[in-house]
Structure formats: C-alpha cells, structure tokens
Design a protein around this motif. Structure first.
Motif, PDB file in Angstrom:
ATOM      1  N   UNK A 221       0.837  -1.204   0.000  1.00  0.00           N
ATOM      2  CA  UNK A 221       0.000   0.000   0.000  1.00  0.00           C
ATOM      3  C   UNK A 221       0.872   1.254   0.000  1.00  0.00           C
ATOM      4  N   UNK A 222       1.914   1.248   0.824  1.00  0.00           N
ATOM      5  CA  UNK A 222       2.805   2.417   0.875  1.00  0.00           C
ATOM      6  C   UNK A 222       3.416   2.663  -0.499  1.00  0.00           C
ATOM      7  N   UNK A 224       2.306   2.077  -3.369  1.00  0.00           N
ATOM      8  CA  UNK A 224       1.360   2.578  -4.361  1.00  0.00           C
ATOM      9  C   UNK A 224       0.735   3.908  -3.966  1.00  0.00           C
ATOM     10  N   UNK A 225       1.102   4.412  -2.790  1.00  0.00           N
ATOM     11  CA  UNK A 225       0.533   5.687  -2.359  1.00  0.00           C
ATOM     12  C   UNK A 225       1.297   6.842  -3.010  1.00  0.00           C
ATOM     13  N   UNK A 226       0.772   8.026  -2.868  1.00  0.00           N
ATOM     14  CA  UNK A 226       1.425   9.200  -3.444  1.00  0.00           C
ATOM     15  C   UNK A 226       2.848   9.344  -2.900  1.00  0.00           C
ATOM     16  N   UNK A 229       5.180   6.653  -4.281  1.00  0.00           N
ATOM     17  CA  UNK A 229       5.581   6.903  -5.664  1.00  0.00           C
ATOM     18  C   UNK A 229       6.601   8.044  -5.719  1.00  0.00           C
ATOM     19  N   UNK A 230       6.398   9.043  -4.853  1.00  0.00           N
ATOM     20  CA  UNK A 230       7.376  10.124  -4.777  1.00  0.00           C
ATOM     21  C   UNK A 230       8.726   9.566  -4.347  1.00  0.00           C
ATOM     22  N   UNK A 232       9.856   6.539  -4.739  1.00  0.00           N
ATOM     23  CA  UNK A 232      10.413   5.755  -5.844  1.00  0.00           C
ATOM     24  C   UNK A 232      11.014   6.685  -6.913  1.00  0.00           C
ATOM     25  N   UNK A 233      10.328   7.802  -7.163  1.00  0.00           N
ATOM     26  CA  UNK A 233      10.834   8.763  -8.143  1.00  0.00           C
ATOM     27  C   UNK A 233      12.167   9.341  -7.695  1.00  0.00           C
ATOM     28  N   UNK A 236      14.795   6.741  -8.161  1.00  0.00           N
ATOM     29  CA  UNK A 236      15.103   6.417  -9.553  1.00  0.00           C
ATOM     30  C   UNK A 236      15.915   7.520 -10.211  1.00  0.00           C
ATOM     31  N   UNK A 237      15.607   8.757  -9.911  1.00  0.00           N
ATOM     32  CA  UNK A 237      16.343   9.855 -10.539  1.00  0.00           C
ATOM     33  C   UNK A 237      16.139  11.139  -9.731  1.00  0.00           C
ATOM     34  N   UNK A 240      15.428  14.328 -11.743  1.00  0.00           N
ATOM     35  CA  UNK A 240      14.056  14.328 -12.254  1.00  0.00           C
ATOM     36  C   UNK A 240      13.103  14.719 -11.131  1.00  0.00           C
ATOM     37  N   UNK A 242      13.672  16.445  -8.417  1.00  0.00           N
ATOM     38  CA  UNK A 242      13.780  17.869  -8.100  1.00  0.00           C
ATOM     39  C   UNK A 242      13.001  18.700  -9.103  1.00  0.00           C
ATOM     40  N   UNK A 244      10.542  17.814 -10.690  1.00  0.00           N
ATOM     41  CA  UNK A 244       9.114  17.575 -10.515  1.00  0.00           C
ATOM     42  C   UNK A 244       8.612  18.158  -9.200  1.00  0.00           C
ATOM     43  N   UNK A 245       9.420  18.981  -8.578  1.00  0.00           N
ATOM     44  CA  UNK A 245       8.982  19.673  -7.368  1.00  0.00           C
ATOM     45  C   UNK A 245       9.018  18.820  -6.113  1.00  0.00           C
TER      46      UNK A 245
END
Lengths: 360, 535
Positions: A221-222, A224-226, A229-230, A232-233, A236-237, A240, A242, A244-245
C-alpha cells in the motif's frame, strides 16, 4: 534446429532474462538439496515446516530493505539500527511486565518511536554522504551495535529474567519463555500437536503467515501511495524528482525511517519465533543476511519490490535450513552449514554489488 | 603554390561518422609565424578538424579520415597525440591540463624533465637520475619571459588565477624546442577582458618567433585584432578563407551563420500584445558553464520566443533558472505577480512546465514505464491519477494507463506498450515522453530546451510541429531554447540572443544572417545601436 527446440530455447532465454543467473543457480541447488534430503531419509514434512518458519521470521527484516532501495539510499546495511530499536522495545516491554500478545504488541509500539527518531537521524546522515551511502551505512551499523553494547551494560533494568545476578546491565540472550515466545507461530497453528493427522510433521504457522502477509500488504500500500511513488521517483532519478517539485532529501529520509521501523518490527517477529532476544554483538551481521535475501530475490541496488522479498527470503533461508541437516548427514563437519551460509550470503552480496552501474 | 612555404597543410580533409558527414573537403594552409583563425558555430566541425590534426583515437576508431596532412611539405601520418607532439604540433586546451599540486616548473617540464646522473642511476637504470632543477627552472623562466609573464616559476598551480594557468599551458608548449604549430582552442572563453588582451599579445609574441598559430574561436573582434587569415566553417563545409585586410566583422558573421532555414508551415497564432505573460528582471542564474548574469526579458502572452546563442553563453541557464533547478537571483513575474525563485514546486504550481535539455539525466525515469513517467509530476503536484481512501491515497493505475495511451496516440510515441521502460526508446520517442509529461501539467508557459538534440529528422519535424500546434490551438506561451538557429528561426515569433550571460538583443526570424552572426559573437551591442529594439 527443430521448431520445438527453437521455442524451448526462446522460452529458456526469456526465463533466464527474467530470473537471472544467481536465482537459477540457487533455485537448482535448493531443489537438489531437497531431493538429497528425501533420499537420505530426513523427514520432509518437518523440514518444510522449518523452511516456512525460517523464511517468514526473516521476511520482515528483508522487507525493510525495500524502502531503502526504492528511496535511493541503496542496500540498507545500517539495518542493525532498526534491529537495536526493536530489541530495546522488547526489553522495555518485558521490564514493564507485559506478557503474551500484549507483550509483543507493546514491544512493537515502544520500538516504533525509537525507530522513527533513529531513522530521522540516520536519514539526516545519509543525506550528507550521497553516493557512498552503503559503505557509510555498514559502519554506522557496526558502530551502533558496539555503542549499544555499552548501552546494554548500563540500562537500569530489574526484571529478573533479564538482569545479571550481580551488577548492572542485561544478559546477552534473554529468553522469551512466558513472555511472547512463539506468539505468532502458535496462533492458529495447523494441525496442532494433539490432532493426530499425519502430514509427516508438516505444520502451518497461521499467525506468522497472517502477520507477515499484513506487513507485506502495508508495504504494498505504501509503495502505491502518493508518498511511495514520490519516494520511488526520488530513488530512480533525484534530478528528475527535483524538477518535478519533490524534496529529495525528505523522501530519502522517509525511506530510511520506513526501513528502520520495519527493521525494528522485523527483529521482534524474528525473536518471538527464535525464542530469545539476542543482544550485544548479535545484531552486527544481521543486515547482511537481509541484504543477501532481497538480492537473491532479484532486487538490485536500484529497484526492489515485494515479490523480490518473498522469493528471495524463501530461497535464501530455505537453502540454509535444508543445507544444515543434509550437510550433517553427509559430512560430520559441524561448521559446514555455517560455511555454506557465509559463502552464499557474502557471494550473493558481492555479485549484486558488481552489478551496480554508475548513475546516468 | 609552393608547398615548402607552409609549415602545416591540411588538404581535402573529410570525415564521416557512421554515415553522417561532419567534414567535407577542408583545406587549410599555415605559413610559419602566421596566426590563422578557424571560425564557426558550435557543430560546424572545428573540434573534429582538430581531432584529426592530433590523431585522436576517436577519429581512427571510426574509420579514419579523408585527405592529407602535410607538415613542412611532407606527408605526416599522425595516429596519436604523442605523434602529433613529436611532429611539433602543440595544443593549449580549453580546460587546463595542469597538476594543481605541482609547481609551474614541474608542470612545464612534466615528462620532459632535465636530469643528471647519480650513483643509483649509474648502477641500476637511468630512470633513477636526479632532476636538474636549476636547469629546469631556467627553462621555465625563459618560457614565462617569452610570454611577458611576471611570475615566479616555483609557485604551485593551485591557487593561481585562471588567466595565469592558461599562460602556464602556453609556456609548456613553447618550451618544447621543436614546436612548429600551436593550436589555441577557444582560449579566451574563460578569461577576463584584460587577461584576454594579454593572451592576444602573447600570441603575437609567439608568432613573431616563427611559430604558426591556429586560433579556434567564435569571438570576431579578437579574430580581427590578431589573426592574419581566417577560415570559416559551417556545417562541416569550408565557407571561405579571408585575409584580414579584405574582410570585416560583418562579413565574417554572415559567413558563419549562413542561410539555412526551412520555414515550418504555420498558421497564425494570437499574440496578446498588451500583456506580458512572463517578465525577467535583472535575472541571474548560477548554472555551471551556462551562467546568466542579470538579464531582462519580456515574453508576450501566446508567442513562441526563441532563446539562442553559442554554447556556454548562458542560454541554457534561463529555463533552468525559471524552473527553479539552479540557484537564481533577480525577479521573475508571471502575469505580473512575482514567482518565488529556487522552488521547482512553486514554478509548477504557477503553471510553468519545463522540458529539460538533458533528457536522460533530468527529463526521464529511465527504468520506469512510459505511463508513470508521464503521470508522476502531475500526480505529485496536482494530485491527479490518485484514488482516495480516507487519509490514504493509491495510484489510479487505470487512469495512468489511459492517459498514457492518449498521449501515445497524440504524439505518436513509438513503443511496444505504455509500460515499456523509457531507457529502451529512441531519442525522439524519449523526447515525446518528456513533452507528454510537461503537457500533463497543463501549463500556460512551456519551456523547452534543445527539443531536437540527438533525434532524427522525422522526429525533429514532429516535435517542432507539436510545439507550433500547442501554441496555436491552446494559446500556450512557449519559450524554446536551442543551439540550432535555423530551428529557432523556423518556428519562433521572436528570437532572443544571449551572449556572456546577458541579453544581446532580440531579432525577428527574418532578420539578416549578418545580424544573427554579430549578435551570437557578441559584436552587436558594441556597434552603434542599429535598430535592435530590446524589450
């Protein structure tokens, strides 16, 4: 080549690409050991029960690797920090004289705030050593364990089963008998000892399965949460992220805290199954087994998910469980299983670290 | 033409990289003591030409080159930089190749040390000979004196001002006794004005000693000041060779830029002349290599404005600064209200989207699927693509997929499926993913930097057409940064040229090549203001 052979070869290639060489080798070895164990007449049912219990009791510690990897701090070799928080929770729960399910629950509830505070401090540190997190984490783990060894000596605990007969401090191993020993393993255990069903000694530790499944679900659940995902982003990069705010340091810290909290819960699950809280130097190398587990499952230093945890823990712990009786039967060298464990776990960590590619 | 009069001749030089022609039939003749400038925009082929001269492995590993290099009239087969050095060709690098912890003498004499025998070297090997520091210092002093450089030779490189480091590099080259040709690669790019003028003096001194100089640059005034002859390259072709007396800055500028515009078929867009969508006031961005030092720019609502200029002059910094990615100062107004700086989230919230020039490093999550790449920024900033369960939120996988499919159709993203990791896409399709992500933010101002860098011709057209379409149909204000002037002139309404971190001027796409050339080279503002209205 015939048509059939062609399709077999492409199927093999796609399987090989998906599973990867180490998992195939270990999987084959695992099956081989299973066959040998049956041939030499070890009770298969009880062996499988051991495999399941050993895998599940270690699984949350392995799961603790996931948020670390996803948030970009890499393999959390500093897992002993979380483990120490969990042990502290357990010790305090006993000191406050909780027993049974309450004791286990209180141990977790006490451990979590410690883990959050430690995780924040640890995350702050890791944000300052970007690029060499894994090496720093390894030594943070080592030094924390050593430092806490002094801590265990100084804790003003009085519960008779923990304190030394003389002087201050707590013992090196604390039995959980009469506290929360096997609290999960024995919950809805099936079939129970008095049921005369012959599964060849095979038992299902329902409580353990439920609790571990719940923790896996929480992580799912964590992820897949907002926030997940942040995270994971960011992992990953970071550039990217930064752009994306996103606040890169915040989400790295979030991942570190999660990893530490899961480490704390993980050691308590481990301890209730093992029957003892192991203090002092015991947590020193526990991080390595968890790292090896998640890597065998197919994770790498950049990506990990729940399936990697499940597959990896079963393969790695299963291998160790079966190797011991088989090795004892074949050769009466006492330390062979331990040698296998070290070769496999360190070998797999080495393999994974050689797969680390530079950031691009 | 007698060959013997030239110290270096490059005859009919051509080069192809994997089927792409980068140089064609270039001829350069260099007499002893001549200062010869090689002029051209970025990508004109200057670096490739020098790589050929120095026998760099990148040339030989890609199939060698066409034509012939003659040194003193004899065919030279230079296969490595070491052989180039032995043949008497030296280079002053743009980025200094000096060891900071060594003294000036040690750097000058590196690997060419003067030694004297001692007891160990006699017994074992002459590699153990003692350094003759006195002789070395003498040589270093002599080289420094040639350059009129008043500095002690025993000082360490670390801590020297940049200008001096450049001179140490030059001193190292002229200390080589067989030096015939010295190449200066954009030597004044990192220097202050007074340092640069010292350097030009030094070049004259060196050439007066009979050493020929190849001067690679894009600064036209320096060329006019110091060079005897100039060769202008454009798109890998030789445009012309001029003598200093026969040419002017204007002519050189025109030759450098040339006409190469394919006008994109575009309808009309509605530009609101009365309001400024975006205003930059005394805006500075500290982006390494692309600094902006206090520029002003006003962008009208609904226009496509181009930002051009040579590499390193700061054009890349503008968009990165507004997007909040590099530390910036000054004032940015959007619809008249100030935008907090250095805050990417705030920029996104004010409906600015940025497609980075560095696709792979900043623009994409390479190991994650196209669908998530497109959705993630909007999800994190606008709360899109989420399902809410009380205080928990979960990704809306279906919406993410559907949106990606829609974008795939609209922008013609070629992929095996929207879950394909972006690493495996071609450059053009990666760029489309970046644009799709920006569009998902539903921006009012779209910054695109180098939108066609490294993508093939077909994809280029599609990307440019997409930008024009967005501008016309949605009235989106677009700020497009590009190194390709032709591309800017084909789609933009106005083009701002950045030089040395400042706005040099604004041109219309139809203005002459001469004006573009002058502005890019920074000679426009220095001339009398000939109608270049700056706003």
């Amino acid at each position: 080549m015939t048509e059939k052979a062609m399709s077999f070869s492409t199927a093999w290639k796609s399987f090989y690409a998906k599973a990867g060489l180490p998992r195939i080798v270990i999987g084959v070895f695992f099956i081989f050991l299973n066959i040998v164990s049956i041939v030499i007449g070890i009770s298969f049912g009880s062996l499988m029960t051991d495999v399941i219990i050993r895998a599940l009791m270690n699984m949350i510690l392995v799961l603790a690797m996931v948020p670390g990897i996803r948030s970009g701090i890499g393999l959390n070799f500093g897992l002993p920090l979380g483990i120490l928080c969990g042990l502290l929770g357990g010790v305090i729960s006993i000191e406050l004289d909780f027993t049974g399910a309450m004791g286990f629950l209180m141990a977790i509830l006490i451990a979590i705030p410690f883990a959050i505070i430690v995780g924040i401090a640890y995350g702050w540190l890791l944000n300052r050593v970007k690029g060499s997190e894994m090496m720093v984490a390894t030594y943070v783990g080592f030094s924390a364990v050593s430092l806490m060894s002094i801590g265990w000596m100084l804790l003003p605990l009085n519960a008779p089963e923990m304190a030394w007969p003389m002087g201050m401090g707590v013992r090196t191993t604390i039995s959980l008998e009469g506290r929360f020993n096997h609290i999960l393993n024995d919950f809805w255990r099936f079939p129970t000892g008095d049921m005369d069903l012959s599964f060849g000694g095979f038992e299902i530790p329902t409580g353990l399965i439920l609790f571990v499944s719940f923790m896996l679900f929480v992580m799912w659940v964590i992820n897949r949460s907002k926030m997940g995902i942040a995270m994971k982003t960011v992992g990953a990069n970071p550039k990217f992220a930064t752009a994306s705010g996103l606040n890169v340091n915040f989400y790295r810290m979030f991942g570190t805290v999660l990893s530490t909290v899961f480490g704390a819960i993980g050691i308590l699950v481990y301890a209730q199954s093992f029957g003892f809280l192991q203090l002092y130097l015991a947590p020193m190398f526990m991080g390595f087994a968890a790292v090896a587990g998640v890597l065998i499952g197919g994770a790498n230093v950049r990506d990990a998910n729940i399936s990697h945890v499940i597959i990896g823990t079963f393969l790695f712990q299963g291998l160790l469980v079966i190797a011991l009786p088989v090795a004892n039967n074949i050769m009466t060298l006492g330390s062979l299983a331990e040698i296998t464990r070290l070769v496999v776990s360190n070998g797999i960590i080495l393999y994974a670290l050689t797969q680390v590619t530079g950031g691009d | 033409m007698e060959t013997a009069n030239f110290v270096l001749q490059m005859k009919g030089i051509g080069k192809e990289y994997y089927g792409t022609r980068v140089l064609e039939n270039i001829n350069i003749n260099l007499a002893p003591g001549e200062i010869h400038a090689v002029l051209g925009e970025n990508g004109a082929g200057k670096s490739t030409l020098m790589n050929i001269l120095f026998g760099m492995s990148v040339i030989h590993s890609t199939g060698g080159f066409e034509g012939e290099v003659l040194i003193n009239g004899e065919s030279a087969n230079i296969k490595s930089p070491v052989e180039a050095m032995e043949a008497g060709i030296g280079m002053v690098h743009q980025e200094f190749m000096l060891i900071p912890e060594y003294t000036i003498t040690e750097n000058i004499k590196l690997n060419r040390e003067i030694t004297k025998p001692n007891i160990f070297s006699r017994l074992i090997s002459n590699k153990l000979e003692t350094l003759d520091r006195i002789e070395m210092n003498k040589d270093a002093k002599k080289a420094l004196k040639t350059l009129d450089l008043n500095i002690e030779e025993w000082i360490k490189i670390a801590g020297l001002p940049v200008g001096y480091m450049q001179f140490v590099e030059i001193a190292r080259e002229i200390d080589k006794s067989n030096l015939k040709v010295l190449v200066f690669d954009e030597p004044t790019a990192v220097l202050t004005e007074s340092e640069a003028s010292n350097l030009l003096d030094a070049m004259r001194t060196i050439s007066s000693k009979g050493i020929a100089i190849l001067f690679i640059t894009h600064r036209l005034d320096e060329v006019m000041e110091v060079a005897d002859n100039m060769t202008v390259l454009r798109d890998g072709k030789l445009v012309g060779v001029r003598k200093k007396e026969e040419t002017s800055i204007d002519e050189l500028a025109e030759m450098m830029v040339g006409r190469k515009i394919n006008k994109v078929e575009k309808g009309t867009n509605t530009i609101d002349e009365s309001v400024y969508k975006l205003e930059l006031k005394n805006f500075s961005v500290d982006m390494p290599g692309e600094k902006i030092k206090g520029m002003d720019l006003k962008v009208r609502k609904g226009e496509i404005i181009g930002i051009g200029g040579l590499a390193g002059q700061g054009k890349i910094g503008v968009a990165n600064g507004v997007a909040g990615l590099y530390p910036s100062k000054g004032e940015v107004l959007i619809d008249g209200t100030p935008l907090p700086l250095n805050n990417p989230k705030e920029s996104i919230n004010r409906r600015i989207a940025f497609v980075s020039e560095d696709r792979r490093a900043v623009g994409l999550l390479l190991d994650i699927g196209i669908d998530m790449n497109i959705a993630v920024t909007a999800m994190q900033n606008k709360g899109g693509f989420l399902k809410h369960y009380g205080i928990f939120s979960q990704q809306d996988t279906k919406a993410i997929k559907e949106h990606a499919e829609k974008m795939r159709k609209e922008l013609d993203i070629r992929c095996t499926g929207v879950d394909q990791p972006t690493r495996r896409l071609s450059g053009g399709n990666q760029q489309k993913v970046c644009i799709a992500r920006a569009l998902t933010l539903e921006p009012e101002i779209l910054f695109v930097s180098e939108p066609t860098r490294g993508i093939d011709v077909g994809a280029k057209k599609l990307v440019l057409d997409t930008l024009v379409k967005l501008n016309q149909e949605k009235g989106m204000t677009i700020v497009m940064t590009s190194s390709e002037l032709g591309e800017l002139r084909s789609v933009c309404d106005r083009i701002a040229i950045i030089n040395e971190g400042k706005l040099e001027g604004i041109l219309s796409p139809d203005d002459s090549d001469k004006d573009y050339g002058l502005m890019m080279a920074g000679n426009y503002s220095k001339k009398a203001n000939s109608g270049g209205e700056v706003e």
